[in-house]
Enzyme design. Sequence first.
Site, PDB file in Angstrom:
ATOM      1  N   GLY A  12       0.795  -1.224   0.000  1.00 40.29           N
ATOM      2  CA  GLY A  12       0.000   0.000   0.000  1.00 40.29           C
ATOM      3  C   GLY A  12       0.826   1.272   0.000  1.00 40.29           C
ATOM      4  O   GLY A  12       2.054   1.244  -0.195  1.00 40.29           O
ATOM      5  N   GLN A  13       0.143   2.400   0.270  1.00 45.08           N
ATOM      6  CA  GLN A  13       0.787   3.720   0.175  1.00 45.08           C
ATOM      7  C   GLN A  13       1.961   3.856   1.138  1.00 45.08           C
ATOM      8  O   GLN A  13       3.030   4.322   0.771  1.00 45.08           O
ATOM      9  CB  GLN A  13      -0.258   4.822   0.463  1.00 45.08           C
ATOM     10  CG  GLN A  13       0.251   6.212   0.118  1.00 45.08           C
ATOM     11  CD  GLN A  13      -0.548   7.329   0.785  1.00 45.08           C
ATOM     12  OE1 GLN A  13      -1.431   7.104   1.603  1.00 45.08           O
ATOM     13  NE2 GLN A  13      -0.231   8.558   0.415  1.00 45.08           N
ATOM     14  N   ASP A  35       1.441  -9.043   1.583  1.00 42.45           N
ATOM     15  CA  ASP A  35       0.167  -8.376   1.279  1.00 42.45           C
ATOM     16  C   ASP A  35      -0.728  -9.454   0.644  1.00 42.45           C
ATOM     17  O   ASP A  35      -0.278 -10.571   0.400  1.00 42.45           O
ATOM     18  CB  ASP A  35       0.398  -7.219   0.280  1.00 42.45           C
ATOM     19  CG  ASP A  35      -0.682  -6.135   0.347  1.00 42.45           C
ATOM     20  OD1 ASP A  35      -0.389  -5.012   0.778  1.00 42.45           O
ATOM     21  OD2 ASP A  35      -1.853  -6.431  -0.027  1.00 42.45           O
ATOM     22  N   TYR A 143     -14.314   3.506  10.323  1.00 43.61           N
ATOM     23  CA  TYR A 143     -12.840   3.490  10.386  1.00 43.61           C
ATOM     24  C   TYR A 143     -12.362   4.064  11.719  1.00 43.61           C
ATOM     25  O   TYR A 143     -11.523   3.468  12.403  1.00 43.61           O
ATOM     26  CB  TYR A 143     -12.328   4.326   9.213  1.00 43.61           C
ATOM     27  CG  TYR A 143     -10.831   4.516   9.135  1.00 43.61           C
ATOM     28  CD1 TYR A 143      -9.984   3.460   8.840  1.00 43.61           C
ATOM     29  CD2 TYR A 143     -10.263   5.783   9.301  1.00 43.61           C
ATOM     30  CE1 TYR A 143      -8.609   3.661   8.728  1.00 43.61           C
ATOM     31  CE2 TYR A 143      -8.903   5.995   9.185  1.00 43.61           C
ATOM     32  CZ  TYR A 143      -8.070   4.924   8.897  1.00 43.61           C
ATOM     33  OH  TYR A 143      -6.719   5.133   8.788  1.00 43.61           O
TER      34      TYR A 143
HETATM   35  P1  NAD Z   1      -3.344   1.326   1.742  1.00 42.55           P
HETATM   36  O1  NAD Z   1      -4.789   1.081   1.520  1.00 42.55           O
HETATM   37  O2  NAD Z   1      -2.579   2.087   0.728  1.00 42.55           O
HETATM   38  O3  NAD Z   1      -2.591  -0.065   1.975  1.00 42.55           O
HETATM   39  C1  NAD Z   1      -3.154  -1.093   2.724  1.00 42.55           C
HETATM   40  C2  NAD Z   1      -2.657  -2.407   2.159  1.00 42.55           C
HETATM   41  O4  NAD Z   1      -3.284  -3.462   2.888  1.00 42.55           O
HETATM   42  C3  NAD Z   1      -3.017  -2.612   0.676  1.00 42.55           C
HETATM   43  O5  NAD Z   1      -1.864  -2.885  -0.070  1.00 42.55           O
HETATM   44  C4  NAD Z   1      -3.971  -3.819   0.697  1.00 42.55           C
HETATM   45  O6  NAD Z   1      -3.797  -4.683  -0.423  1.00 42.55           O
HETATM   46  C5  NAD Z   1      -3.559  -4.501   1.967  1.00 42.55           C
HETATM   47  N1  NAD Z   1      -4.601  -5.378   2.504  1.00 42.55           N
HETATM   48  C6  NAD Z   1      -5.938  -5.199   2.483  1.00 42.55           C
HETATM   49  N2  NAD Z   1      -6.549  -6.259   3.061  1.00 42.55           N
HETATM   50  C7  NAD Z   1      -5.560  -7.093   3.462  1.00 42.55           C
HETATM   51  C8  NAD Z   1      -5.553  -8.346   4.111  1.00 42.55           C
HETATM   52  N3  NAD Z   1      -6.693  -8.968   4.490  1.00 42.55           N
HETATM   53  N4  NAD Z   1      -4.366  -8.921   4.367  1.00 42.55           N
HETATM   54  C9  NAD Z   1      -3.201  -8.332   4.000  1.00 42.55           C
HETATM   55  N5  NAD Z   1      -3.158  -7.149   3.358  1.00 42.55           N
HETATM   56  C10 NAD Z   1      -4.325  -6.546   3.101  1.00 42.55           C
HETATM   57  O7  NAD Z   1      -3.195   2.006   3.188  1.00 42.55           O
HETATM   58  P2  NAD Z   1      -2.005   2.903   3.744  1.00 42.55           P
HETATM   59  O8  NAD Z   1      -2.330   4.303   3.416  1.00 42.55           O
HETATM   60  O9  NAD Z   1      -0.712   2.331   3.348  1.00 42.55           O
HETATM   61  O10 NAD Z   1      -2.280   2.720   5.295  1.00 42.55           O
HETATM   62  C11 NAD Z   1      -1.568   1.803   6.104  1.00 42.55           C
HETATM   63  C12 NAD Z   1      -2.046   1.960   7.534  1.00 42.55           C
HETATM   64  O11 NAD Z   1      -1.838   3.331   7.954  1.00 42.55           O
HETATM   65  C13 NAD Z   1      -3.518   1.674   7.779  1.00 42.55           C
HETATM   66  O12 NAD Z   1      -3.691   1.097   9.045  1.00 42.55           O
HETATM   67  C14 NAD Z   1      -4.150   3.036   7.783  1.00 42.55           C
HETATM   68  O13 NAD Z   1      -5.325   3.062   8.520  1.00 42.55           O
HETATM   69  C15 NAD Z   1      -3.062   3.877   8.423  1.00 42.55           C
HETATM   70  N6  NAD Z   1      -3.183   5.289   8.101  1.00 42.55           N
HETATM   71  C16 NAD Z   1      -2.927   5.752   6.845  1.00 42.55           C
HETATM   72  C17 NAD Z   1      -3.052   7.114   6.563  1.00 42.55           C
HETATM   73  C18 NAD Z   1      -2.772   7.676   5.179  1.00 42.55           C
HETATM   74  O14 NAD Z   1      -2.969   8.877   4.954  1.00 42.55           O
HETATM   75  N7  NAD Z   1      -2.279   6.878   4.245  1.00 42.55           N
HETATM   76  C19 NAD Z   1      -3.456   7.992   7.571  1.00 42.55           C
HETATM   77  C20 NAD Z   1      -3.743   7.488   8.833  1.00 42.55           C
HETATM   78  C21 NAD Z   1      -3.571   6.141   9.091  1.00 42.55           C
END
Ligand code: NAD
Length: 314
Positions: A12-13, A35, A143
């Site tokens: 992910g991001q 992932d 969420y």
């Molecule tokens: P994202 O959606 O870009 O990445 C999440 C990844 O999890 C994806 O690659 C997806 O394929 C994978 N995924 C989904 N279901 C899954 C499963 N059952 N098993 C394994 N992998 C699975 O999210 P992100 O932005 O990288 O966020 C990562 C964490 O950081 C999350 O907990 C999110 O809540 C937290 N967060 C992110 C932000 C932001 O701005 N990006 C802000 C606050 C908190």
Amino acid sequence: MSETILILGASGQIGGELTEKLRNIYGSNHVIASDIRNGNDALMNSGPFEIIDATDKDGILEVVQKYKVTQIYLLAAMLSATGEQFPQKAWDLNMSSLFNVLNLAKDGFIKYVFWPSSIAVFGPSSPKINVPQSTIMEPTTVYGISKLSGERWCAYYNKKYGIDVRSLRFPGLIGWQSSPGGGTTDYAVDIFYKAVAHQPFECFLAENTALPMMYMDDAIRAVIELMETDSKKIKVRSSYNLGALSFTPKTLYESLLPLFPNFEIKYTPDFRQEIAESWPESIDDSSARNDWDWQPQFDLKRMVDDMCYNLRNK
Ligand code: NAD
């Protein structure tokens, strides 16, 4: 013994950039990316990768034992905007993946856990400006409810079972390496892609909606600094407030105009506007600053310059 890290949700991001940084520090073979889907070429080619569903405890344990994993960073989650479309799925994924990891730590298979929370733990009744570490928290998104519950479980597992779990309440994260995954702050990444491509931008938030934000470089550094801090210094075992920037879509747009004078924006708020309005505008992160010397490095101008430079070269 040297540490070996397993990242769940590495495609992910955040995962792509965090994996790269951790591999530089600990060595490629000590950072296992995983992932339910493949990541980009950089992630797949820079070290071990496993397909793991974070809701499958046995599947995680198999990989933990295969690589002698000592730490898990749990990034798999359903984010705020997507979570409102699939409330039950968001709750199930966000909670069961956290329980799996906390229970692996409780059962002695791993030593350290990193799990990100979010500014979504706050709600309309929380203070808007410089929201404190501890305050009224009544989140109104699924969420946010899952993140607040997760925080309480982290604190519980730390107190009750001595689990070394560490967490940060991330604001909206802005980076150039990968696309965001369905959050309410995604506009602040999308706007850069349109500006660099010389296309007009349609913003899903209203122009004066201020939200806390952070450049990805700062966020990754925060994770690493938190995880490298001596355990005794970590006083907050729910999740640390983490601040850097606060701006509105209009401010971000105006900061792009000197680089792209013909760039056009149109504001068409959708369901994400209501989510954004339930969140604070800025963060008091003095606990993080006091406990482990947190200090952001990117202001708005430096972030805009860095994003544009990297996207132009991408
Ligand atoms: P994202 O959606 O870009 O990445 C999440 C990844 O999890 C994806 O690659 C997806 O394929 C994978 N995924 C989904 N279901 C899954 C499963 N059952 N098993 C394994 N992998 C699975 O999210 P992100 O932005 O990288 O966020 C990562 C964490 O950081 C999350 O907990 C999110 O809540 C937290 N967060 C992110 C932000 C932001 O701005 N990006 C802000 C606050 C908190």
